[in-house]
Write an enzyme that holds these catalytic residues in place. Structure first.
Site, PDB file in Angstrom:
ATOM      1  N   SER A   1      24.045  60.420  10.194  1.00  0.00           N
ATOM      2  CA  SER A   1      24.813  60.731  11.399  1.00  0.00           C
ATOM      3  C   SER A   1      26.005  61.606  11.046  1.00  0.00           C
ATOM      4  O   SER A   1      26.555  61.508   9.936  1.00  0.00           O
ATOM      5  CB  SER A   1      25.307  59.406  11.988  1.00  0.00           C
ATOM      6  OG  SER A   1      26.353  59.645  12.895  1.00  0.00           O
TER       7      SER A   1
ATOM      8  N   TYR B   1      29.276  50.413  11.354  1.00  0.00           N
ATOM      9  CA  TYR B   1      28.062  51.221  11.558  1.00  0.00           C
ATOM     10  C   TYR B   1      28.157  52.513  10.747  1.00  0.00           C
ATOM     11  O   TYR B   1      27.260  52.840   9.951  1.00  0.00           O
ATOM     12  CB  TYR B   1      27.862  51.547  13.050  1.00  0.00           C
ATOM     13  CG  TYR B   1      26.866  52.664  13.254  1.00  0.00           C
ATOM     14  CD1 TYR B   1      25.507  52.455  13.043  1.00  0.00           C
ATOM     15  CD2 TYR B   1      27.284  53.952  13.610  1.00  0.00           C
ATOM     16  CE1 TYR B   1      24.590  53.488  13.179  1.00  0.00           C
ATOM     17  CE2 TYR B   1      26.376  54.987  13.753  1.00  0.00           C
ATOM     18  CZ  TYR B   1      25.032  54.752  13.537  1.00  0.00           C
ATOM     19  OH  TYR B   1      24.128  55.778  13.667  1.00  0.00           O
TER      20      TYR B   1
ATOM     21  N   LYS C   1      26.074  53.935   7.274  1.00  0.00           N
ATOM     22  CA  LYS C   1      25.360  55.222   7.095  1.00  0.00           C
ATOM     23  C   LYS C   1      25.857  55.926   5.835  1.00  0.00           C
ATOM     24  O   LYS C   1      25.069  56.455   5.054  1.00  0.00           O
ATOM     25  CB  LYS C   1      25.581  56.131   8.314  1.00  0.00           C
ATOM     26  CG  LYS C   1      24.878  55.657   9.570  1.00  0.00           C
ATOM     27  CD  LYS C   1      23.377  55.850   9.465  1.00  0.00           C
ATOM     28  CE  LYS C   1      22.634  55.156  10.584  1.00  0.00           C
ATOM     29  NZ  LYS C   1      21.200  55.031  10.379  1.00  0.00           N
TER      30      LYS C   1
END
Ligand code: NAD
Ligand code: UDP
Length: 337
Positions: free
Chosen positions: A124, A149, A153
């Site tokens: 992302s 989150y 990543k």
């Protein structure tokens, strides 16, 4: 090629499965349905006339995952599976780290055990943190992530990079998505979040079908031309095609590669609302509210690398994405049931 698609019944995974079939590949789907519905498999079959093999299992259950590798010769893996709600991750960090890291480690071990050496990972733009300049290029340093989150990543990127150094015959692509929006043009597949949507487009479509009274625009006093934040919105079908094109390159190119998948164009929240009205004829009721903590004023990608190395360019407009997202929401007012 036989492609194992983890999280293949989710938003991006399901659109990618459709594009894989139309490119002549055979997807094998693993998903634990934590954030998707089995009905998506029926929709994929309706669109492609192929019902992919599906395993309902949690990737962290490594023994069960091993059976999938035993049952199918797999050429490459596209790893979409993961938990992705930024706000939720702040309250449930252990769940996010356990699931996102645990599933990736278990997958990598099974790939090693079965000699499967090609992997595409869903990363992302969040890994860039606050970029030093715009547009964002792949060689920018990784930035400070602001929630579990995003940190998961960044950590997985690091794990994959270390893994690739130790296993130079593996081919790994980290795809850093910008803002995926839109839906399949048929209205059969689309974004179907649980609970109150965090993201702009599903919130907008739920407002226009009457599930929510109005959109709150998070701040109109940013240092941008109209005061609202700017993002790089990419149609989910373009994003899905990006995976198919990456696959072609991946199998010929040992080592780790990183690509931004975006459009290179920034669009403000107010411009999205204008595009929505243009694309659908429907005005979005909204109120301007306070800024959302952690939002950066501007983020958009430099997409030259994907174009030069993969021949990839996103072609669908924000207006088309709004039209398709609306079409999906109208056909599925309460989501996929
Ligand atoms: P999604 O939630 O719709 O799809 C993820 C799928 O993975 C779901 O179907 C879920 O049931 C499944 N899953 C989760 N944990 C699993 C596990 N342990 N075992 C098996 N299945 C599991 O999300 P999406 O929007 O399609 O995103 C796909 C990937 O892309 C995610 O990794 C996400 O973090 C990443 N990503 C998404 C966005 C976005 O805005 N949608 C942006 C950047 C990156
Ligand atoms: N946004 C908004 N209202 C909402 C959801 C999002 O104004 O209900 C704005 C948000 O501030 C950001 C943009 O829309 O500028 C895209 O937000 P989203 O959460 O979809 O993606 P992000 O870029 O934050 O990951």
């Amino acid at each position: 090629m036989n492609i194992l698609v983890t999280g293949g019944l989710g938003f991006i995974g399901s659109h990618t499965v459709v594009e894989l079939v139309s490119a002549g590949h055979t997807p094998i789907i693993v998903d634990d349905l934590v954030n998707s519905k089995l009905e998506v498999l029926n929709r994929i079959e309706k669109l492609t006339h192929v019902r992919p093999v599906f395993y309902e299992l949690d990737l962290c259950e490594e023994e069960k995952l091993d059976m999938v590798f035993q049952a199918h010769p797999i050429d490459a893996v596209i790893h979409f599976a993961g938990l992705k709600a930024v706000g939720e991750s702040v309250g449930k960090p252990l769940e996010y780290y356990s699931n996102n890291l645990g599933s990736t480690l278990s997958l990598l071990r099974r790939m090693v055990a079965h000699g499967v050496k090609n992997l595409i990972f869903s990363s992302s733009a969040t890994v860039y943190g606050t970029p030093p300049s715009l547009p964002i290029k792949e060689d920018f340093p990784l930035g400070e992530t602001t929630n579990p989150y995003g940190t998961s990543k960044a950590m997985i990127e690091r794990i994959l990079s270390d893994f690739c150094k130790a296993n130079p015959d593996f081919n790994i692509a980290l795809l850093r998505y910008f803002n995926p929006i839109g839906a399949h043009a048929s209205g059969e597949l689309g974004e179907d979040p649980n609970g109150i949507p965090n993201n702009l487009m599903p919130y907008v479509t739920q407002v226009v079908v009457g599930r929510r009274p109005y959109l709150t625009v998070f701040g109109d006093d940013y240092d941008t031309p109209d005061g609202t934040c700017i993002r790089d919105y990419i149609h989910v079908v373009d994003l899905a095609i990006g995976h198919v094109m990456t696959l072609k390159k991946l199998v010929q190119n040992p080592g780790l590669v990183i690509y931004n998948l975006g459009t290179g164009k920034g669009t403000s929240v107010f411009e999205v609302l204008e595009a929505f009205e243009k694309g659908t004829g429907v005005k979005v009721p909204y109120k301007v509210g306070p800024r959302r903590p952690g939002d950066l004023p501007r983020l958009y990608a430099n997409c030259d690398k994907a174009f030069e190395e993969l021949g990839y360019k996103a072609t669908r407009t924000v207006e088309e994405a709004c039209r398709d997202a609306y079409n999906f929401q109208k056909k599925n007012p309460n989501g996929i049931e």
